[in-house]
Scaffold this active site. Structure first.
Site, mmCIF file in Angstrom:
data_model
loop_
_atom_site.group_PDB
_atom_site.id
_atom_site.type_symbol
_atom_site.label_atom_id
_atom_site.label_comp_id
_atom_site.label_asym_id
_atom_site.label_seq_id
_atom_site.Cartn_x
_atom_site.Cartn_y
_atom_site.Cartn_z
ATOM 1 N N HIS A 57 10.926 -3.475 -3.511
ATOM 2 C CA HIS A 57 11.094 -3.137 -2.199
ATOM 3 C C HIS A 57 11.113 -4.484 -1.224
ATOM 4 O O HIS A 57 11.637 -4.195 -0.189
ATOM 5 C CB HIS A 57 10.092 -2.162 -1.398
ATOM 6 C CG HIS A 57 8.634 -3.024 -1.318
ATOM 7 N ND1 HIS A 57 7.584 -2.599 -1.957
ATOM 8 C CD2 HIS A 57 8.151 -3.590 -0.425
ATOM 9 C CE1 HIS A 57 6.539 -3.626 -1.506
ATOM 10 N NE2 HIS A 57 6.943 -3.948 -0.566
ATOM 11 N N ASP A 87 8.365 -0.448 -9.094
ATOM 12 C CA ASP A 87 8.422 -1.250 -7.840
ATOM 13 C C ASP A 87 8.451 -2.850 -8.108
ATOM 14 O O ASP A 87 7.670 -3.688 -7.498
ATOM 15 C CB ASP A 87 7.543 -0.927 -6.726
ATOM 16 C CG ASP A 87 7.898 -1.596 -5.391
ATOM 17 O OD1 ASP A 87 8.818 -1.792 -5.174
ATOM 18 O OD2 ASP A 87 6.988 -1.661 -4.305
ATOM 19 N N GLY A 162 3.763 -8.724 4.149
ATOM 20 C CA GLY A 162 4.042 -10.098 3.676
ATOM 21 C C GLY A 162 3.372 -10.443 2.379
ATOM 22 O O GLY A 162 3.804 -11.405 1.536
ATOM 23 N N ASN A 163 2.255 -9.697 2.014
ATOM 24 C CA ASN A 163 1.482 -9.835 0.650
ATOM 25 C C ASN A 163 2.406 -9.140 -0.421
ATOM 26 O O ASN A 163 2.058 -9.635 -1.618
ATOM 27 C CB ASN A 163 0.156 -9.434 0.758
ATOM 28 C CG ASN A 163 -0.734 -10.265 1.320
ATOM 29 O OD1 ASN A 163 -1.325 -9.929 2.253
ATOM 30 N ND2 ASN A 163 -0.992 -11.368 0.211
ATOM 31 N N SER A 164 3.302 -8.119 -0.263
ATOM 32 C CA SER A 164 3.858 -7.697 -1.354
ATOM 33 C C SER A 164 4.855 -8.531 -2.290
ATOM 34 O O SER A 164 5.122 -9.481 -1.755
ATOM 35 C CB SER A 164 5.049 -6.695 -0.530
ATOM 36 O OG SER A 164 4.363 -5.610 0.071
#
Length: 202
Positions: A57, A87, A162-164
């Site tokens: 994503h 993902d 933003g950590n993804s």
């Protein structure tokens, strides 16, 4: 100290066409303006020659991907492959001698063990938060698709937008998961976050 050098900032750039109905009505102008849309996330260097794992994503729909290394170098990345069912995505930059994050074994992780989340929440580079593994094998029904695989590590280390795609590491600095989701009604951290375990990432 080791992990922050292996985690990168990922910028997803795409473009949408926006028409101007006033210009069309009064002047017959039917052109459309290109508007830049930017999404951000994190990624983890897994090889010295520039392979980086992140979330699907984070890079989905990107027309251009920019990676900022911990030393502030900005490199363009290409998508190698994506897997919406987990993902996960693999991207590649043209660089050598990068600091790859060593693999840990997520199968050996114990509930109650300390874990550190490393990423770039709210565009704050190289942010480290600490917590414990609070559960294993979590299915939170967040992924779409008939063949989705959810077996998340749950942690209370603070993870925000933003950590993804960033790293979840053990105290030895070994990669035990890729931070992917949070359980929240507000869109920001509300106590629990979820990471794809490194055994599945590999």
């Amino acid at each position: 100290d080791k992990s922050v050098h292996s985690v990168v900032h990922v910028k997803n750039v795409s473009y949408t066409s926006i028409s101007n109905p006033i210009m069309e009505f009064f002047y017959g102008y039917r052109g459309a303006q290109q508007q830049e849309q930017i999404g951000t996330g994190s990624g983890v260097i897994i090889s010295e020659d520039g392979y980086i794992v992140t979330n699907n994503h984070v890079v989905q729909g990107a027309e251009k991907i920019e990676v900022t290394l911990d030393d502030k170098r900005v490199l363009e990345a290409q998508v190698v492959g994506t897997d919406p069912n987990t993902d996960l995505a693999l991207i590649k930059v043209s660089a050598n001698n990068l600091m790859a994050c060593p693999w840990g074994n997520s199968d050996d992780v114990q509930v109650g063990e300390w874990a550190l989340a490393v990423g770039n929440p709210f565009n704050l580079n190289s942010t480290v938060t600490a917590g414990i593994i609070s559960a294993k094998g979590r299915d939170i029904n967040i992924l779409n698709g008939q063949s989705k695989i959810e077996s998340f590590l749950q942690t209370d280390a603070v993870v925000n937008p933003g950590n993804s795609g960033g790293a979840l590491v053990n105290l030895a600095g070994e990669l035990i998961g890729i931070n992917t989701a949070i359980a929240s009604s507000t869109g920001t951290f509300n106590g629990y976050s979820f990471a794809v375990p490194s055994s599945l990432v590999k």
